[in-house]
Design a protein around this motif. Structure first.
Motif, PDB file in Angstrom:
ATOM      1  N   LEU A  14       0.834  -1.197   0.000  1.00 50.12           N
ATOM      2  CA  LEU A  14       0.000   0.000   0.000  1.00 50.12           C
ATOM      3  C   LEU A  14       0.871   1.250   0.000  1.00 50.12           C
ATOM      4  O   LEU A  14       1.946   1.264   0.600  1.00 50.12           O
ATOM      5  CB  LEU A  14      -0.892   0.033   1.247  1.00 50.12           C
ATOM      6  N   MET A  15       0.406   2.290  -0.667  1.00 47.59           N
ATOM      7  CA  MET A  15       1.091   3.574  -0.627  1.00 47.59           C
ATOM      8  C   MET A  15       0.676   4.291   0.654  1.00 47.59           C
ATOM      9  O   MET A  15      -0.311   3.922   1.291  1.00 47.59           O
ATOM     10  CB  MET A  15       0.734   4.394  -1.869  1.00 47.59           C
ATOM     11  N   LYS A  16       1.434   5.312   1.031  1.00 48.18           N
ATOM     12  CA  LYS A  16       1.185   6.021   2.295  1.00 48.18           C
ATOM     13  C   LYS A  16      -0.244   6.533   2.418  1.00 48.18           C
ATOM     14  O   LYS A  16      -0.848   6.477   3.486  1.00 48.18           O
ATOM     15  CB  LYS A  16       2.175   7.172   2.441  1.00 48.18           C
ATOM     16  N   GLU A  17      -0.790   7.025   1.305  1.00 50.03           N
ATOM     17  CA  GLU A  17      -2.147   7.592   1.367  1.00 50.03           C
ATOM     18  C   GLU A  17      -3.241   6.520   1.359  1.00 50.03           C
ATOM     19  O   GLU A  17      -4.408   6.823   1.603  1.00 50.03           O
ATOM     20  CB  GLU A  17      -2.373   8.605   0.228  1.00 50.03           C
ATOM     21  N   GLU A  18      -2.885   5.277   1.105  1.00 48.29           N
ATOM     22  CA  GLU A  18      -3.863   4.183   1.103  1.00 48.29           C
ATOM     23  C   GLU A  18      -3.969   3.595   2.511  1.00 48.29           C
ATOM     24  O   GLU A  18      -2.967   3.274   3.134  1.00 48.29           O
ATOM     25  CB  GLU A  18      -3.445   3.105   0.100  1.00 48.29           C
ATOM     26  N   LYS A  19      -5.166   3.459   3.000  1.00 44.74           N
ATOM     27  CA  LYS A  19      -5.372   3.001   4.383  1.00 44.74           C
ATOM     28  C   LYS A  19      -5.622   1.497   4.486  1.00 44.74           C
ATOM     29  O   LYS A  19      -5.161   0.844   5.396  1.00 44.74           O
ATOM     30  CB  LYS A  19      -6.558   3.750   5.017  1.00 44.74           C
ATOM     31  N   VAL A  20      -6.396   0.970   3.546  1.00 40.62           N
ATOM     32  CA  VAL A  20      -6.772  -0.442   3.624  1.00 40.62           C
ATOM     33  C   VAL A  20      -6.733  -1.043   2.217  1.00 40.62           C
ATOM     34  O   VAL A  20      -6.998  -0.358   1.234  1.00 40.62           O
ATOM     35  CB  VAL A  20      -8.171  -0.610   4.278  1.00 40.62           C
ATOM     36  N   SER A  21      -6.400  -2.321   2.152  1.00 37.45           N
ATOM     37  CA  SER A  21      -6.318  -3.002   0.860  1.00 37.45           C
ATOM     38  C   SER A  21      -7.602  -3.746   0.561  1.00 37.45           C
ATOM     39  O   SER A  21      -8.226  -4.327   1.456  1.00 37.45           O
ATOM     40  CB  SER A  21      -5.156  -3.991   0.863  1.00 37.45           C
ATOM     41  N   CYS A  22      -7.982  -3.748  -0.685  1.00 48.41           N
ATOM     42  CA  CYS A  22      -9.164  -4.506  -1.106  1.00 48.41           C
ATOM     43  C   CYS A  22      -8.741  -5.860  -1.684  1.00 48.41           C
ATOM     44  O   CYS A  22      -9.568  -6.620  -2.154  1.00 48.41           O
ATOM     45  CB  CYS A  22      -9.958  -3.704  -2.141  1.00 48.41           C
ATOM     46  N   VAL A  23      -7.430  -6.155  -1.631  1.00 42.02           N
ATOM     47  CA  VAL A  23      -6.883  -7.381  -2.211  1.00 42.02           C
ATOM     48  C   VAL A  23      -6.576  -8.380  -1.105  1.00 42.02           C
ATOM     49  O   VAL A  23      -5.949  -8.037  -0.096  1.00 42.02           O
ATOM     50  CB  VAL A  23      -5.590  -7.092  -3.002  1.00 42.02           C
ATOM     51  N   SER A  24      -7.012  -9.615  -1.302  1.00 39.14           N
ATOM     52  CA  SER A  24      -6.639 -10.690  -0.381  1.00 39.14           C
ATOM     53  C   SER A  24      -6.116 -11.872  -1.184  1.00 39.14           C
ATOM     54  O   SER A  24      -6.399 -12.001  -2.376  1.00 39.14           O
ATOM     55  CB  SER A  24      -7.833 -11.105   0.484  1.00 39.14           C
ATOM     56  N   ILE A  25      -5.342 -12.707  -0.505  1.00 39.37           N
ATOM     57  CA  ILE A  25      -4.759 -13.894  -1.150  1.00 39.37           C
ATOM     58  C   ILE A  25      -5.218 -15.124  -0.364  1.00 39.37           C
ATOM     59  O   ILE A  25      -4.552 -15.560   0.570  1.00 39.37           O
ATOM     60  CB  ILE A  25      -3.217 -13.809  -1.186  1.00 39.37           C
ATOM     61  N   PRO A  26      -6.381 -15.679  -0.730  1.00 34.76           N
ATOM     62  CA  PRO A  26      -6.901 -16.832   0.015  1.00 34.76           C
ATOM     63  C   PRO A  26      -6.062 -18.103  -0.169  1.00 34.76           C
ATOM     64  O   PRO A  26      -6.036 -18.956   0.709  1.00 34.76           O
ATOM     65  CB  PRO A  26      -8.311 -17.027  -0.524  1.00 34.76           C
ATOM     66  N   GLU A  27      -5.390 -18.230  -1.318  1.00 36.94           N
ATOM     67  CA  GLU A  27      -4.521 -19.368  -1.592  1.00 36.94           C
ATOM     68  C   GLU A  27      -3.317 -18.849  -2.364  1.00 36.94           C
ATOM     69  O   GLU A  27      -3.362 -17.757  -2.931  1.00 36.94           O
ATOM     70  CB  GLU A  27      -5.255 -20.423  -2.424  1.00 36.94           C
ATOM     71  N   GLU A  28      -2.235 -19.620  -2.429  1.00 35.35           N
ATOM     72  CA  GLU A  28      -1.010 -19.131  -3.070  1.00 35.35           C
ATOM     73  C   GLU A  28      -1.155 -18.877  -4.573  1.00 35.35           C
ATOM     74  O   GLU A  28      -0.319 -18.221  -5.167  1.00 35.35           O
ATOM     75  CB  GLU A  28       0.162 -20.067  -2.807  1.00 35.35           C
ATOM     76  N   ASP A  29      -2.228 -19.360  -5.166  1.00 34.81           N
ATOM     77  CA  ASP A  29      -2.431 -19.147  -6.604  1.00 34.81           C
ATOM     78  C   ASP A  29      -3.727 -18.380  -6.898  1.00 34.81           C
ATOM     79  O   ASP A  29      -4.255 -18.434  -7.999  1.00 34.81           O
ATOM     80  CB  ASP A  29      -2.434 -20.483  -7.345  1.00 34.81           C
TER      81      ASP A  29
END
Length: 147
Positions: A44-59
């Motif tokens: 995340l960049m400094k101005e970004e507070k939370v990510s909308c991306v998750s990695i439920p599995e390695e692929d």
């Protein structure tokens, strides 16, 4: 003269074993797939507070828009999280360098929008080199090892 013949026999055995190793290595690469698609999540960049991306599995990655209640998912050969090191990314693709030296065509490229981390992944920094510089180091190491 006996020692010289023995040395020559070991050289021949070594060359035979090298040929077998090359063949098996490239067979494994082909079994993994001639085309592979990886995804690397940038931090995340400094101005970004939370990510909308998750990695439920390695692929697998999932993008979630909580405001709209929308989830989208994609599969890749491998997903690298935002904490993944340059070395870890290179370790995943380094076997392709060996295949290249064995005469196979290899292409590694980065794709994504501006600011997504393509240059960082491919070029890196002086302190933490990316795929380009690590590939060149590996290339010269393998050439030296093969003598």
């Amino acid at each position: 003269e006996i020692a010289s013949k023995e040395v020559e026999q070991y050289r021949e055995k070594y060359k035979t074993e090298q040929a077998i190793r090359r063949k098996l290595h490239n067979m494994v690469q082909e079994l993994r797939g001639n085309i592979r698609v990886y995804c690397r999540i940038r931090p995340l960049m400094k101005e970004e507070k939370v990510s909308c991306v998750s990695i439920p599995e390695e692929d697998h990655i999932r993008i979630t828009n909580s405001d709209l209640g929308v989830k989208k998912s994609w599969n890749f050969d491998k997903v690298f999280g935002s904490e993944t090191t340059q070395k870890s990314v290179f370790d995943e693709v380094s076997a392709l360098v060996t295949s290249m030296l064995d005469g196979y065509n290899v292409c590694i490229f980065a794709y994504g929008q501006t600011g997504s981390g393509k240059t960082f992944s491919m070029q890196g920094t002086k302190q933490d080199p990316g795929i380009y510089y690590r590939t060149l180091d590996e290339l010269f190491k393998v050439i030296t090892d093969r003598g």
